[in-house]
Write a protein that holds these residues in place. Structure first.
Motif, mmCIF file in Angstrom:
data_model
loop_
_atom_site.group_PDB
_atom_site.id
_atom_site.type_symbol
_atom_site.label_atom_id
_atom_site.label_comp_id
_atom_site.label_asym_id
_atom_site.label_seq_id
_atom_site.Cartn_x
_atom_site.Cartn_y
_atom_site.Cartn_z
ATOM 1 N N LYS A 163 0.854 -1.199 0.000
ATOM 2 C CA LYS A 163 0.000 0.000 0.000
ATOM 3 C C LYS A 163 0.886 1.245 0.000
ATOM 4 O O LYS A 163 1.614 1.476 0.976
ATOM 5 C CB LYS A 163 -0.909 -0.028 1.223
ATOM 6 N N THR A 168 -5.425 8.816 4.991
ATOM 7 C CA THR A 168 -5.638 7.686 5.900
ATOM 8 C C THR A 168 -7.010 7.066 5.683
ATOM 9 O O THR A 168 -8.025 7.547 6.216
ATOM 10 C CB THR A 168 -5.498 8.149 7.371
ATOM 11 N N ASP A 169 -7.062 5.975 4.894
ATOM 12 C CA ASP A 169 -8.312 5.216 4.775
ATOM 13 C C ASP A 169 -8.398 4.225 5.933
ATOM 14 O O ASP A 169 -7.540 4.208 6.824
ATOM 15 C CB ASP A 169 -8.403 4.517 3.414
ATOM 16 N N SER A 170 -9.421 3.384 5.960
ATOM 17 C CA SER A 170 -9.632 2.502 7.110
ATOM 18 C C SER A 170 -8.494 1.503 7.284
ATOM 19 O O SER A 170 -8.066 1.222 8.412
ATOM 20 C CB SER A 170 -10.969 1.763 6.970
ATOM 21 N N GLU A 171 -7.965 0.960 6.168
ATOM 22 C CA GLU A 171 -6.855 0.013 6.265
ATOM 23 C C GLU A 171 -5.598 0.704 6.798
ATOM 24 O O GLU A 171 -4.887 0.164 7.659
ATOM 25 C CB GLU A 171 -6.575 -0.606 4.893
ATOM 26 N N THR A 172 -5.335 1.912 6.301
ATOM 27 C CA THR A 172 -4.185 2.673 6.779
ATOM 28 C C THR A 172 -4.342 3.035 8.255
ATOM 29 O O THR A 172 -3.380 2.975 9.026
ATOM 30 C CB THR A 172 -4.001 3.950 5.942
ATOM 31 N N GLY A 228 -9.537 11.278 4.535
ATOM 32 C CA GLY A 228 -9.839 10.075 5.310
ATOM 33 C C GLY A 228 -9.885 10.324 6.807
ATOM 34 O O GLY A 228 -10.329 11.384 7.266
ATOM 35 N N TYR A 229 -9.399 9.345 7.564
ATOM 36 C CA TYR A 229 -9.477 9.401 9.022
ATOM 37 C C TYR A 229 -8.310 10.200 9.608
ATOM 38 O O TYR A 229 -7.582 9.735 10.490
ATOM 39 C CB TYR A 229 -9.515 7.986 9.596
#
Length: 308
Positions: free
Chosen positions: A83, A94-98, A159-160
């Motif tokens: 990734k 920052t997505d959920s996986e990150t 993202g987050y």
């Protein structure tokens, strides 16, 4: 009389100690927030030097509070997952996986490593993931960017990624008064319980504001704030910093650092130091010597008249 090496060494040590003395007197009982990041976190010699610096500060009556980053470590773990890391204006997308990787690396690896390092060098450090115990309440951060030809600024969802909504200092106050060294991971929780990745410089800045810190120190991988020719700018005030941002001299990863520095000095933090963390014992050199090893930012030019 010819001085031998031992005498020269002793004189150098004595000079350093006498130069440090007025600074030690001035900062006794004061809180200094240190953002720990960059090469200082990955080079073993620099890591040990940083831990000793923090322990010494505590021993002479200064109250260090450490906020750490973890960008290189997060990047390495994401790379193993295939990734790529993406950044917008110095902030990690920052997505959920990150987010899951960020939380695991900061809390379980980096924070634990720093606490153990300080404790091995004689300190008593306590690790605090920012989202635990409502230490850091966060809200979603939306970037806005002006685009030529558009009347309204562009809103960028990364993202987050969070910003600090509030900080509950009650736990920190008890730790500081109990001679502990708090080590804080830059994670926050929203009202809905969602975890947010917050830029460590911004967390350190808000902590310095809330704790009414005497100083904020930001360790980085550059000599400090540079002009367009690459020369170090040793001292800046708020107006000068704003002009350097406006003309593009300050950009990229330096932007969050300088913006949090501006916010901090404008609400009462005595000074912000952007320090070259690649220099061994950079924290002590910046704090206890006349020359320092970075850029000093204060609110007004006349604030520089009483540095000792």
């Amino acid at each position: 009389m010819t001085m031998n090496l031992n005498t020269v060494t002793a004189n150098n040590i004595a000079h350093v100690l006498t130069e440090a003395l007025p600074y030690i007197r001035r900062f006794q009982g004061k809180t200094i927030v240190i953002k720990y990041g960059g090469n200082a976190m990955v080079d073993e010699t620099l890591k040990s030097g940083f831990a000793r610096d923090v322990v010494l500060m505590k021993l002479v009556g200064i109250n260090p509070v450490v906020v750490h980053g973890g960008g290189p470590q997060i990047g390495q773990h994401l790379e193993k997952l295939g990734k790529p890391s993406q950044f917008v204006e110095g902030l990690r997308v920052t997505d959920s996986e990150t987010m899951a990787v960020v939380e695991r690396v900061l809390r379980d690896l980096v924070n634990t490593d720093i606490v153990n390092l300080i404790n091995r060098h004689g300190g008593v450090a306590v690790g605090l993931p920012g989202k635990d115990g409502n230490l850091i309440r966060a809200r979603k951060h939306l970037l806005t960017r002006k685009t030529p030809g558009r009347e309204q600024p562009e809103i960028i969802d990364i993202g987050y990624v969070g910003e600090v909504a509030s900080i509950n200092t009650s736990v920190l106050d008890k730790l500081i008064s109990g001679n502990f060294i708090p080590v804080i991971a830059p994670l926050g929780a929203g009202d809905d319980g969602q975890s947010y990745n917050i830029n460590a410089d911004l967390v350190a800045g808000k902590l310095a504001e809330t704790l009414r810190a005497e100083k904020l120190m930001l360790l980085t991988n550059t000599p400090g704030v540079l002009d367009k020719a690459g020369n170090l700018l040793e001292r800046l005030d708020a107006k000068q910093v704003a002009a350097l941002i406006a003309d593009g001299t300050i950009h990229g990863g330096m932007l969050p650092k300088v913006r949090c520095a501006l916010d901090a000095v404008q609400v009462g933090v005595g000074a912000v130091h952007i320090v070259d963390g690649r220099v061994e014992h950079a924290v002590l050199l910046e704090l206890f010597t006349d020359e320092g090893v970075g850029t000093l930012i204060r609110n007004h030019t006349n604030d520089y008249t009483s540095l000792v």
